[in-house]
Design a protein around this motif. Structure first.
Motif, PDB file in Angstrom:
ATOM      1  N   GLN A 170       0.847  -1.194   0.000  1.00 42.79           N
ATOM      2  CA  GLN A 170       0.000   0.000   0.000  1.00 42.79           C
ATOM      3  C   GLN A 170       0.879   1.240   0.000  1.00 42.79           C
ATOM      4  O   GLN A 170       1.879   1.303   0.730  1.00 42.79           O
ATOM      5  CB  GLN A 170      -0.915   0.010   1.216  1.00 42.79           C
ATOM      6  N   LEU A 171       0.486   2.213  -0.818  1.00 43.36           N
ATOM      7  CA  LEU A 171       1.206   3.473  -0.908  1.00 43.36           C
ATOM      8  C   LEU A 171       0.229   4.597  -0.587  1.00 43.36           C
ATOM      9  O   LEU A 171      -0.878   4.645  -1.145  1.00 43.36           O
ATOM     10  CB  LEU A 171       1.759   3.689  -2.313  1.00 43.36           C
ATOM     11  N   VAL A 172       0.623   5.491   0.287  1.00 43.63           N
ATOM     12  CA  VAL A 172      -0.234   6.595   0.682  1.00 43.63           C
ATOM     13  C   VAL A 172       0.551   7.891   0.571  1.00 43.63           C
ATOM     14  O   VAL A 172       1.532   8.095   1.286  1.00 43.63           O
ATOM     15  CB  VAL A 172      -0.762   6.422   2.121  1.00 43.63           C
ATOM     16  N   SER A 227       5.140  13.318   0.389  1.00 44.74           N
ATOM     17  CA  SER A 227       5.605  12.095   1.030  1.00 44.74           C
ATOM     18  C   SER A 227       4.768  10.927   0.548  1.00 44.74           C
ATOM     19  O   SER A 227       3.587  11.076   0.238  1.00 44.74           O
ATOM     20  CB  SER A 227       5.480  12.197   2.553  1.00 44.74           C
ATOM     21  N   CYS A 228       5.389   9.765   0.500  1.00 39.89           N
ATOM     22  CA  CYS A 228       4.681   8.540   0.127  1.00 39.89           C
ATOM     23  C   CYS A 228       5.113   7.456   1.092  1.00 39.89           C
ATOM     24  O   CYS A 228       6.272   7.013   1.054  1.00 39.89           O
ATOM     25  CB  CYS A 228       4.985   8.162  -1.305  1.00 39.89           C
ATOM     26  N   SER A 243      10.650  26.122  -6.406  1.00 42.67           N
ATOM     27  CA  SER A 243      10.429  27.013  -7.560  1.00 42.67           C
ATOM     28  C   SER A 243       9.247  26.541  -8.394  1.00 42.67           C
ATOM     29  O   SER A 243       9.322  26.440  -9.620  1.00 42.67           O
ATOM     30  CB  SER A 243      11.696  27.078  -8.419  1.00 42.67           C
ATOM     31  N   LEU A 244       8.166  26.266  -7.730  1.00 38.30           N
ATOM     32  CA  LEU A 244       7.003  25.706  -8.407  1.00 38.30           C
ATOM     33  C   LEU A 244       6.409  26.689  -9.405  1.00 38.30           C
ATOM     34  O   LEU A 244       6.425  27.913  -9.188  1.00 38.30           O
ATOM     35  CB  LEU A 244       5.953  25.293  -7.382  1.00 38.30           C
ATOM     36  N   LYS A 245       5.899  26.116 -10.474  1.00 35.99           N
ATOM     37  CA  LYS A 245       5.293  26.883 -11.567  1.00 35.99           C
ATOM     38  C   LYS A 245       3.837  26.456 -11.726  1.00 35.99           C
ATOM     39  O   LYS A 245       3.483  25.317 -11.391  1.00 35.99           O
ATOM     40  CB  LYS A 245       6.047  26.628 -12.868  1.00 35.99           C
ATOM     41  N   PRO A 246       3.010  27.316 -12.296  1.00 40.13           N
ATOM     42  CA  PRO A 246       1.609  26.918 -12.530  1.00 40.13           C
ATOM     43  C   PRO A 246       1.489  25.635 -13.345  1.00 40.13           C
ATOM     44  O   PRO A 246       0.564  24.842 -13.120  1.00 40.13           O
ATOM     45  CB  PRO A 246       1.031  28.121 -13.277  1.00 40.13           C
ATOM     46  N   GLU A 247       2.428  25.398 -14.246  1.00 42.89           N
ATOM     47  CA  GLU A 247       2.367  24.185 -15.060  1.00 42.89           C
ATOM     48  C   GLU A 247       2.716  22.923 -14.282  1.00 42.89           C
ATOM     49  O   GLU A 247       2.603  21.815 -14.813  1.00 42.89           O
ATOM     50  CB  GLU A 247       3.269  24.306 -16.296  1.00 42.89           C
ATOM     51  N   ASP A 248       3.134  23.066 -13.035  1.00 41.70           N
ATOM     52  CA  ASP A 248       3.350  21.899 -12.176  1.00 41.70           C
ATOM     53  C   ASP A 248       2.047  21.425 -11.540  1.00 41.70           C
ATOM     54  O   ASP A 248       2.018  20.379 -10.880  1.00 41.70           O
ATOM     55  CB  ASP A 248       4.351  22.221 -11.070  1.00 41.70           C
ATOM     56  N   THR A 249       0.980  22.165 -11.724  1.00 46.42           N
ATOM     57  CA  THR A 249      -0.308  21.783 -11.170  1.00 46.42           C
ATOM     58  C   THR A 249      -0.759  20.445 -11.745  1.00 46.42           C
ATOM     59  O   THR A 249      -0.803  20.263 -12.972  1.00 46.42           O
ATOM     60  CB  THR A 249      -1.366  22.859 -11.478  1.00 46.42           C
ATOM     61  N   ALA A 250      -1.056  19.504 -10.865  1.00 47.94           N
ATOM     62  CA  ALA A 250      -1.438  18.153 -11.291  1.00 47.94           C
ATOM     63  C   ALA A 250      -1.765  17.327 -10.050  1.00 47.94           C
ATOM     64  O   ALA A 250      -1.524  17.765  -8.921  1.00 47.94           O
ATOM     65  CB  ALA A 250      -0.289  17.493 -12.059  1.00 47.94           C
ATOM     66  N   VAL A 251      -2.285  16.146 -10.289  1.00 48.67           N
ATOM     67  CA  VAL A 251      -2.358  15.137  -9.236  1.00 48.67           C
ATOM     68  C   VAL A 251      -1.056  14.346  -9.306  1.00 48.67           C
ATOM     69  O   VAL A 251      -0.677  13.863 -10.371  1.00 48.67           O
ATOM     70  CB  VAL A 251      -3.567  14.207  -9.416  1.00 48.67           C
ATOM     71  N   GLY A 281      -0.122   4.766  -5.448  1.00 47.94           N
ATOM     72  CA  GLY A 281      -0.887   5.445  -4.417  1.00 47.94           C
ATOM     73  C   GLY A 281      -2.143   6.056  -5.002  1.00 47.94           C
ATOM     74  O   GLY A 281      -2.395   5.959  -6.204  1.00 47.94           O
ATOM     75  N   GLN A 282      -2.909   6.712  -4.142  1.00 46.62           N
ATOM     76  CA  GLN A 282      -4.195   7.259  -4.569  1.00 46.62           C
ATOM     77  C   GLN A 282      -4.060   8.658  -5.166  1.00 46.62           C
ATOM     78  O   GLN A 282      -5.008   9.158  -5.783  1.00 46.62           O
ATOM     79  CB  GLN A 282      -5.166   7.314  -3.381  1.00 46.62           C
TER      80      GLN A 282
END
Length: 123
Positions: free
Chosen positions: A3-5, A21-22, A85-93, A114-115
């Motif tokens: 299991q991965l969370v 974290s996972c 240095s996060l960018k808007p294009e890093d938006t994701a699940v 994981g989920q």
């Protein structure tokens, strides 16, 4: 059964940082290669970063090189993704995955997933 969370996602402004974290349970974590993928609606799940079981080898997608760092703590059965240095294009699940080797940390060959955790970067 493995299991991965995942945890650590959230909303952050552009230029900010997050650490995902996972936590892995169920089998010997130290024998797995681990990876982080991300997916946006309507697109395929893409590999972002991966690390071999012995920490010797890593992989980063070109889009995140120099900004993201994958690490693992085998004593805590946990893999991390430090995102700077996060960018808007890093938006994701973002999803973590376990695989038998670094070469099989792929969309089609990873053994466990994981989920997912949502990361949203505002401009």
């Amino acid at each position: 059964q493995v299991q991965l969370v995942e945890s650590g996602g959230g909303l952050v402004q552009a230029g900010g940082s997050l650490r995902l974290s996972c936590a892995v349970s169920g089998r010997t974590f130290s024998s797995f290669a681990m990876g982080w993928f991300r997916q946006v609606p309507g697109k395929e799940r893409d590999l972002v970063a991966a690390m071999s079981w012995n920490v010797i080898s890593t992989y980063y997608a070109d889009s995140v090189k120099g900004r993201f760092t994958i690490s693992r703590d085998n004593a805590k059965n946990t893999v991390y993704l430090q995102m700077n240095s996060l960018k808007p294009e890093d938006t994701a699940v973002y999803y973590c995955a376990a695989a038998r080797s670094l070469g099989t940390v792929t969309r089609d060959r990873s053994d466990c997933w994981g989920q997912g955790t949502q990361v949203t970067v505002s401009s």
